[in-house]
Design a protein around this motif. Structure first.
Motif, PDB file in Angstrom:
ATOM      1  N   VAL A   1       8.516  -3.057 -14.732  1.00 35.84           N
ATOM      2  CA  VAL A   1       8.179  -2.337 -15.948  1.00 35.84           C
ATOM      3  C   VAL A   1       8.834  -1.018 -15.998  1.00 35.84           C
ATOM      4  CG1 VAL A   1       7.814  -2.293 -18.441  1.00 35.84           C
ATOM      5  CG2 VAL A   1       7.969  -4.262 -17.759  1.00 35.84           C
ATOM      6  N   ALA A   2       7.333  -0.984 -14.818  1.00 33.37           N
ATOM      7  CA  ALA A   2       7.465   0.544 -15.056  1.00 33.37           C
ATOM      8  C   ALA A   2       8.573   1.727 -13.602  1.00 33.37           C
ATOM      9  CB  ALA A   2       5.999   0.990 -14.375  1.00 33.37           C
ATOM     10  N   LEU A   3       8.853  -0.168 -13.179  1.00 34.12           N
ATOM     11  CA  LEU A   3      10.135   0.798 -11.681  1.00 34.12           C
ATOM     12  C   LEU A   3      11.721   1.177 -12.920  1.00 34.12           C
ATOM     13  CD1 LEU A   3       9.600  -0.536  -8.877  1.00 34.12           C
ATOM     14  CD2 LEU A   3       9.820   1.427  -8.944  1.00 34.12           C
ATOM     15  N   LEU A   4      11.571  -0.213 -14.004  1.00 35.85           N
ATOM     16  CA  LEU A   4      12.460  -0.354 -15.016  1.00 35.85           C
ATOM     17  C   LEU A   4      12.940   1.014 -15.645  1.00 35.85           C
ATOM     18  CD1 LEU A   4      13.262  -3.828 -15.729  1.00 35.85           C
ATOM     19  CD2 LEU A   4      14.246  -2.395 -14.522  1.00 35.85           C
ATOM     20  N   LEU A   5      11.771   1.508 -16.090  1.00 36.25           N
ATOM     21  CA  LEU A   5      11.436   2.765 -17.119  1.00 36.25           C
ATOM     22  C   LEU A   5      11.733   3.569 -16.460  1.00 36.25           C
ATOM     23  CD1 LEU A   5      11.039   3.235 -20.113  1.00 36.25           C
ATOM     24  CD2 LEU A   5       8.699   3.819 -20.013  1.00 36.25           C
ATOM     25  N   LEU A   6      11.347   4.163 -15.269  1.00 42.52           N
ATOM     26  CA  LEU A   6      11.364   5.035 -14.415  1.00 42.52           C
ATOM     27  C   LEU A   6      12.980   5.004 -13.835  1.00 42.52           C
ATOM     28  CD1 LEU A   6       9.681   7.108 -13.247  1.00 42.52           C
ATOM     29  CD2 LEU A   6       9.460   6.217 -10.938  1.00 42.52           C
ATOM     30  N   THR A   7      13.797   4.584 -13.643  1.00 39.43           N
ATOM     31  CA  THR A   7      14.698   4.113 -13.149  1.00 39.43           C
ATOM     32  C   THR A   7      15.375   4.630 -14.396  1.00 39.43           C
ATOM     33  OG1 THR A   7      14.792   2.579 -11.477  1.00 39.43           O
ATOM     34  CG2 THR A   7      16.582   2.689 -12.295  1.00 39.43           C
ATOM     35  N   LEU A   8      15.320   3.959 -15.511  1.00 39.68           N
ATOM     36  CA  LEU A   8      16.152   4.210 -16.654  1.00 39.68           C
ATOM     37  C   LEU A   8      16.416   5.818 -17.046  1.00 39.68           C
ATOM     38  CD1 LEU A   8      18.196   4.063 -18.990  1.00 39.68           C
ATOM     39  CD2 LEU A   8      16.084   3.385 -19.912  1.00 39.68           C
ATOM     40  N   LEU A   9      14.711   6.674 -17.195  1.00 33.56           N
ATOM     41  CA  LEU A   9      14.505   7.638 -17.088  1.00 33.56           C
ATOM     42  C   LEU A   9      15.411   8.590 -16.846  1.00 33.56           C
ATOM     43  CD1 LEU A   9      10.733   7.977 -18.664  1.00 33.56           C
ATOM     44  CD2 LEU A   9      12.741   7.773 -20.712  1.00 33.56           C
ATOM     45  N   GLU A  10      14.783   8.445 -15.026  1.00 30.92           N
ATOM     46  CA  GLU A  10      15.920   9.492 -14.425  1.00 30.92           C
ATOM     47  C   GLU A  10      17.082   9.531 -14.300  1.00 30.92           C
ATOM     48  OE1 GLU A  10      15.671  12.560 -11.126  1.00 30.92           O
ATOM     49  OE2 GLU A  10      13.801  11.588 -12.586  1.00 30.92           O
TER      50      GLU A  10
ATOM     51  N   SER B   1      17.345  12.628  -6.526  1.00 34.10           N
ATOM     52  CA  SER B   1      16.175  11.250  -6.990  1.00 34.10           C
ATOM     53  C   SER B   1      16.491   9.835  -7.451  1.00 34.10           C
ATOM     54  CB  SER B   1      15.902  11.453  -8.140  1.00 34.10           C
ATOM     55  OG  SER B   1      16.845  12.170  -8.978  1.00 34.10           O
ATOM     56  N   LEU B   2      17.797   9.483  -7.392  1.00 31.17           N
ATOM     57  CA  LEU B   2      18.272   8.010  -7.091  1.00 31.17           C
ATOM     58  C   LEU B   2      17.822   7.646  -6.367  1.00 31.17           C
ATOM     59  CD1 LEU B   2      21.175   8.717  -9.555  1.00 31.17           C
ATOM     60  CD2 LEU B   2      18.600   8.330 -10.533  1.00 31.17           C
ATOM     61  N   LEU B   3      18.395   8.374  -5.215  1.00 32.43           N
ATOM     62  CA  LEU B   3      17.993   7.597  -3.523  1.00 32.43           C
ATOM     63  C   LEU B   3      16.458   7.074  -3.096  1.00 32.43           C
ATOM     64  CD1 LEU B   3      20.792   9.212  -1.724  1.00 32.43           C
ATOM     65  CD2 LEU B   3      21.255   6.765  -2.268  1.00 32.43           C
ATOM     66  N   PHE B   4      15.994   7.961  -3.840  1.00 34.15           N
ATOM     67  CA  PHE B   4      14.232   7.637  -3.473  1.00 34.15           C
ATOM     68  C   PHE B   4      13.740   6.573  -4.639  1.00 34.15           C
ATOM     69  CE2 PHE B   4      10.288   8.427  -5.504  1.00 34.15           C
ATOM     70  CZ  PHE B   4       8.911   8.360  -4.007  1.00 34.15           C
ATOM     71  N   LEU B   5      14.598   6.591  -5.490  1.00 29.10           N
ATOM     72  CA  LEU B   5      14.375   5.194  -6.435  1.00 29.10           C
ATOM     73  C   LEU B   5      14.562   3.992  -6.215  1.00 29.10           C
ATOM     74  CD1 LEU B   5      14.173   6.482 -10.354  1.00 29.10           C
ATOM     75  CD2 LEU B   5      12.158   6.017  -8.745  1.00 29.10           C
ATOM     76  N   ALA B   6      15.738   3.978  -4.758  1.00 33.89           N
ATOM     77  CA  ALA B   6      16.264   2.731  -4.320  1.00 33.89           C
ATOM     78  C   ALA B   6      15.703   2.224  -3.580  1.00 33.89           C
ATOM     79  CB  ALA B   6      17.490   3.094  -4.376  1.00 33.89           C
ATOM     80  N   GLY B   7      14.770   3.696  -2.770  1.00 30.71           N
ATOM     81  CA  GLY B   7      14.063   2.608  -1.679  1.00 30.71           C
ATOM     82  C   GLY B   7      13.027   2.596  -2.518  1.00 30.71           C
ATOM     83  N   VAL B   8      12.179   2.975  -3.125  1.00 26.25           N
ATOM     84  CA  VAL B   8      11.416   2.426  -3.998  1.00 26.25           C
ATOM     85  C   VAL B   8      11.242   0.783  -4.201  1.00 26.25           C
ATOM     86  CG1 VAL B   8       9.667   2.341  -5.709  1.00 26.25           C
ATOM     87  CG2 VAL B   8      10.176   4.317  -4.170  1.00 26.25           C
ATOM     88  N   TRP B   9      12.672   0.799  -5.242  1.00 32.82           N
ATOM     89  CA  TRP B   9      12.762  -0.522  -5.609  1.00 32.82           C
ATOM     90  C   TRP B   9      12.715  -1.760  -4.125  1.00 32.82           C
ATOM     91  CZ3 TRP B   9      13.569  -3.730  -9.611  1.00 32.82           C
ATOM     92  CH2 TRP B   9      12.963  -2.826 -11.086  1.00 32.82           C
ATOM     93  N   ILE B  10      13.510  -0.857  -3.156  1.00 31.21           N
ATOM     94  CA  ILE B  10      13.429  -1.539  -2.032  1.00 31.21           C
ATOM     95  C   ILE B  10      12.468  -2.284  -1.285  1.00 31.21           C
ATOM     96  CG2 ILE B  10      14.570  -2.292   0.271  1.00 31.21           C
ATOM     97  CD1 ILE B  10      16.958  -0.294  -0.234  1.00 31.21           C
ATOM     98  N   LEU B  11      11.378  -1.361  -1.073  1.00 27.70           N
ATOM     99  CA  LEU B  11       9.765  -1.692  -1.165  1.00 27.70           C
ATOM    100  C   LEU B  11       9.052  -2.487  -1.985  1.00 27.70           C
ATOM    101  CD1 LEU B  11       9.003   1.972   0.024  1.00 27.70           C
ATOM    102  CD2 LEU B  11       9.585  -0.321   2.043  1.00 27.70           C
ATOM    103  N   ALA B  12       9.727  -2.132  -3.210  1.00 30.45           N
ATOM    104  CA  ALA B  12       8.994  -3.235  -4.612  1.00 30.45           C
ATOM    105  C   ALA B  12       9.408  -4.183  -4.080  1.00 30.45           C
ATOM    106  CB  ALA B  12       9.476  -2.977  -5.311  1.00 30.45           C
TER     107      ALA B  12
ATOM    108  N   ARG C   1       0.880  -1.520  -0.167  1.00 29.55           N
ATOM    109  CA  ARG C   1      -0.025  -0.317  -0.140  1.00 29.55           C
ATOM    110  C   ARG C   1       1.050   1.678   0.174  1.00 29.55           C
ATOM    111  NH1 ARG C   1      -5.618  -1.647   3.436  1.00 29.55           N
ATOM    112  NH2 ARG C   1      -6.012  -2.922   1.861  1.00 29.55           N
ATOM    113  N   ILE C   2       1.952   1.047   0.845  1.00 32.04           N
ATOM    114  CA  ILE C   2       2.627   2.411  -0.009  1.00 32.04           C
ATOM    115  C   ILE C   2       3.562   2.504  -0.306  1.00 32.04           C
ATOM    116  CG2 ILE C   2       5.229   2.871   1.525  1.00 32.04           C
ATOM    117  CD1 ILE C   2       4.688   2.088   4.197  1.00 32.04           C
ATOM    118  N   ILE C   3       3.315   1.495  -1.826  1.00 31.24           N
ATOM    119  CA  ILE C   3       4.093   1.441  -2.555  1.00 31.24           C
ATOM    120  C   ILE C   3       3.549   2.409  -4.346  1.00 31.24           C
ATOM    121  CG2 ILE C   3       4.898   0.145  -4.775  1.00 31.24           C
ATOM    122  CD1 ILE C   3       6.514  -1.143  -3.048  1.00 31.24           C
TER     123      ILE C   3
END
Length: 166
Positions: free
Chosen positions: A87-96, A120-131, A18-20
């Motif tokens: 796929v969304a997280l991969l694409l978001l990470t690539l584009l960011e 922003s990259l640290l934020f995405l790393a945190g989202v990856w860990i949560l995912a 739910r957080i993600i």
């Protein structure tokens, strides 16, 4: 007579999902709020490719929500939704990462004009860990999904086929 409904406590995996889902919902709403300017935020991509990437990114982010919210859907659709989340997280990470090289941030689209940086990259790393945590990776069969349980129960109760008479 009043019926009482007992609710089972939410597991940690459900809370993380739910957080993600909340993060992705905020991200996708901010991208859609100013979608006409969003492809121009994708630094380093030509116009048409940026528009296609923006559309694919938004569609996959929205497609990941049924898995993250544990909606009661078929097992196949749940797997498709989980793949769309990856796929969304991969694409978001690539584009960011590409936007980071140009000194801008595109996570929240043009709605929030945020400076680029390692945040922003640290934020995405945190989202990856949560995912990864939300996917139940490494927890084995403890994270069975409601629709998967019903599909296996249905298979256990099927009637045997009759033999055809000649």
């Amino acid at each position: 007579m009043k019926k009482t409904v007992t609710k089972q406590p939410m597991s940690v995996v459900q809370i993380v999902r739910r957080i993600i889902a909340g993060y992705i919902l905020v991200i996708v709403l901010s991208q859609l709020f100013s979608f006409d300017k969003f492809p121009s935020m994708l630094a380093g991509l030509p116009g048409m490719l940026a528009a296609v990437c923006a559309i694919v990114l938004v569609v996959t982010e929205v497609g990941a929500l049924p898995f993250l919210l544990a909606m009661d859907i078929s097992a196949r659709l749940r797997k498709v939704s989980a793949v769309m989340g990856v796929v969304a997280l991969l694409l978001l990470t690539l584009l960011e990462s590409m936007a980071f090289c140009h000194g801008v941030s595109m996570i929240f689209g043009a709605t929030f004009d945020l400076p680029g940086g390692s945040w922003s990259l640290l934020f995405l790393a945190g989202v990856w860990i949560l995912a990864i945590w939300a996917s139940g990776f490494g927890q084995g069969a403890m994270t069975t999904v409601k629709s998967q349980e019903t599909s296996t129960d249905h298979q256990a109760h099927t009637k045997p086929k009759r033999k055809k008479k000649d």
